[in-house]
Design an enzyme around this catalytic site. Structure first.
Site, PDB file in Angstrom:
ATOM      1  CG  HIS A   1      18.375  73.435  49.488  1.00  0.00           C
ATOM      2  ND1 HIS A   1      17.623  74.340  48.780  1.00  0.00           N
ATOM      3  CD2 HIS A   1      17.963  73.499  50.779  1.00  0.00           C
ATOM      4  CE1 HIS A   1      16.763  74.925  49.600  1.00  0.00           C
ATOM      5  NE2 HIS A   1      16.947  74.433  50.821  1.00  0.00           N
TER       6      HIS A   1
ATOM      7  CD  GLU B   1      32.010  94.709  32.219  1.00  0.00           C
ATOM      8  OE1 GLU B   1      31.807  93.495  32.133  1.00  0.00           O
ATOM      9  OE2 GLU B   1      33.084  95.234  31.865  1.00  0.00           O
TER      10      GLU B   1
ATOM     11  CE1 TYR C   1      49.358  87.713  28.729  1.00  0.00           C
ATOM     12  CE2 TYR C   1      49.101  87.726  31.114  1.00  0.00           C
ATOM     13  CZ  TYR C   1      48.578  87.513  29.860  1.00  0.00           C
ATOM     14  OH  TYR C   1      47.285  87.085  29.718  1.00  0.00           O
TER      15      TYR C   1
ATOM     16  CE  LYS D   1      35.407  93.605  33.915  1.00  0.00           C
ATOM     17  NZ  LYS D   1      35.047  93.376  32.534  1.00  0.00           N
TER      18      LYS D   1
ATOM     19  CB  CYS E   1      39.185  91.287  31.522  1.00  0.00           C
ATOM     20  SG  CYS E   1      39.480  91.064  29.787  1.00  0.00           S
TER      21      CYS E   1
ATOM     22  CD  GLU F   1      18.239  74.861  45.604  1.00  0.00           C
ATOM     23  OE1 GLU F   1      17.918  73.664  45.722  1.00  0.00           O
ATOM     24  OE2 GLU F   1      18.330  75.626  46.589  1.00  0.00           O
TER      25      GLU F   1
ATOM     26  CB  CYS G   1      42.514  90.989  28.687  1.00  0.00           C
ATOM     27  SG  CYS G   1      41.780  90.065  30.041  1.00  0.00           S
TER      28      CYS G   1
ATOM     29  CE1 TYR H   1      29.469  92.079  25.320  1.00  0.00           C
ATOM     30  CE2 TYR H   1      30.334  91.149  27.354  1.00  0.00           C
ATOM     31  CZ  TYR H   1      29.783  90.977  26.101  1.00  0.00           C
ATOM     32  OH  TYR H   1      29.538  89.719  25.626  1.00  0.00           O
TER      33      TYR H   1
END
Ligand code: NDP
Length: 468
Positions: A445, A189, A99, A51, A48, A450, A43, A185
């Site tokens: 709105h 993409e 990480y 990308k 992800c 909506e 990822c 996917y």
């Protein structure tokens, strides 16, 4: 009682592994983790995150075009691929650092190297090529396999001339023309990314319609929008061979004999679990035919009691937030005295195509196959943003409602901001919202969102079919 070096040893420093290791350590377990590549997994490093950054970059082209209708004059815009790649790489380096820091702060002992099981409680970690350390052997009461998956390419002559999403993030230059193989996917993409950044794109999909498994209206809508943008989407098209010509370009020969010239071929033809070479057989871990670790609802190996597995290596729902949640459930079960299975129902998902897709719950055909009577609410319109810009792009929204229980079974959207909108609606679906709950919710709105609470008349009713 046997004494082990660790309570938990995690193989894989991606989304699932890192979260499991951190949470277990924070709950008081002694935790070790092995990673043979970069921290962050598919990822963060090659999925992800990069990308989405490339997808943002690609969308800027349309923002610039749309600006004209709003009165802006923008001199001819040019894109520099190496700058984008360098900036993306810097961001990935930053995230990888986070990480590593998270693991260290949680007290997880990190082993950089290739892990292989010796038996159900013993793991050997060999140095990665170029590394200087010796092989280390550690023992652990419980193992968590979170080794992820890898891209696969079809076994056709000349497949070596193509690349996968791994390499797509590091191309030295943007090809003038890319042929993308696949209709999932990653294929859609990257079709949007390459096209948005200025490459010509041909997409070859072997089946009837792209995005198998998605709602049919979503599939048809996206295919139409991709074509309107100029992507050459070809269905029932599958390469049989690829040849490199003297001038360096590629000649793709399709199974029906047709040929096409292209500068680059990208395979987005699916992924497989990373289980080869892990020594899982030595712990008695059963694998499915696709190589996935077979697990129960608690992510516990169905054949080795002290082995758990989460994420893509189990090939359930291959999404980062699912891997993370599976890991959290394992930690709750093992170290927090709160055993729980992972709940895989109503997992929302997005495809960052251009335009993007958001969805949660059942597709119309899945709901119909359950033998339910359905009301289908559907709207298709040009979003307000494109009225002044004149862009010919539609937004499509769809609700699948159980006509008897009134439950909203599925929410589907193709169009601007779809992933952001559907994430919120996923809460309602998870909470069991009915169509009447949607109806008594006041819209905001003017938004596209909506529309989801103002669709009053069903577009059609689907009568009960025999359940499959
Ligand atoms: P997918 O499984 O989504 O799609 C693979 C595609 O390749 C399908 O269209 C499939 O066709 C086709 N294909 C498979 N084998 C061959 C072959 N031998 N020849 C020609 N075509 C073939 O895989 P991806 O690689 O796109 O993505 C992997 C997974 O990663 C996704 O399923 C998803 O779970 C995850 N992902 C999620 C993202 C997100 O959340 N936005 C983004 C990217 C990936 P067919 O339909 O006929 O089988």
């Amino acid at each position: 009682m046997a004494s082990y070096d660790y309570d938990l040893f995690v193989i894989g420093g991606g989304s699932g592994g890192v979260r499991g290791a951190r949470m277990a350590a924070q709950a008081g377990a002694r935790v070790g983790l092995a990673e043979m590549d970069r921290f962050g997994g598919t990822c963060v490093i090659r999925g992800c995150v990069p990308k989405k950054l490339l997808s943002y970059a690609a969308h800027v082209k349309e923002e610039i075009e749309d600006a004209r209708g709003y009165g802006w004059t923008i001199p001819e815009a040019r894109h520099d691929w190496p700058t984008l790649i360098a900036n993306k790489d810097a961001e990935i380096d930053r995230l990888e650092g986070i990480y590593r820091k998270l693991l260290a702060n949680a007290g997880v002992t990190v082993h950089e190297g290739q892990a292989r099981l010796i038996d159900a409680h013993t793991v050997a970690i060999a140095p990665i090529e170029g590394g200087s350390a010796d092989t280390v052997t550690v023992t652990a009461e419980t193992l968590l396999i979170a080794s992820g998956g890898h891209a696969t390419v079809p076994d056709i002559p000349g497949a070596e001339h193509g690349f996968t999403s791994n390499e797509a993030f590091h191309l030295e230059r943007l090809p003038d023309h890319v042929t993308i193989v696949g209709g999932g996917y990653i294929a859609v993409e990257f079709a949007g990314i390459f096209h948005g950044l200025g490459a010509g794109v041909t997409q070859l999909y072997r089946g009837e319609q792209i995005l198998r498994g998605f709602d049919d209206t979503v599939r048809d809508t996206l295919a139409e929008e991709l074509r309107k943008k100029g992507i050459d989407l070809r269905l029932h098209s599958d390469p049989a061979r690829i040849d490199r010509r003297d001038d360096g370009t590629l000649l793709v020969t399709l199974k029906d004999g047709a040929t096409l010239e292209t500068e680059a071929v990208m395979f987005a033809t699916g992924r497989r679990p990373n289980t080869t070479g892990l020594g899982l057989e030595r712990a008695g871990v059963d694998l499915a035919h696709d190589g996935a670790v077979k697990v129960d609802a608690h992510s516990r190996s169905t054949s080795a009691a002290n082995v758990y597995a989460v994420g893509d290596v189990t090939n359930r729902i291959n999404l980062t937030p699912v891997a993370i949640e599976e890991a959290m459930a394992v930690v709750d079960t093992l170290y927090k005295g709160a055993p729980r299975p992972m709940d895989h129902a109503d997992v929302p998902a997005a495809v960052f195509s251009q335009p993007p897709i958001g969805k949660v719950g059942l597709s119309e055909s899945e709901a119909a196959a359950q033998g339910r009577r359905l009301e289908i609410y559907q709207a298709s319109f040009r979003p307000m943003k494109y009225t002044l810009s004149g862009r010919d792009e539609k937004t499509m929204m769809k609700l699948i409602v159980d006509a008897d229980s009134r439950a909203v079974l599925g929410v589907h959207m193709v169009g601007l901001d779809a992933p952001e909108i559907v994430q919120g609606l996923a809460v309602a679906i998870k909470a069991g919202a009915t169509k009447e709950d949607f109806d008594r919710t006041v819209g905001i709105h003017p938004t596209a969102a909506e529309e989801f609470v103002t669709m009053r008349e069903p577009a059609r009713v689907v009568e009960k079919q025999a359940a499959e």
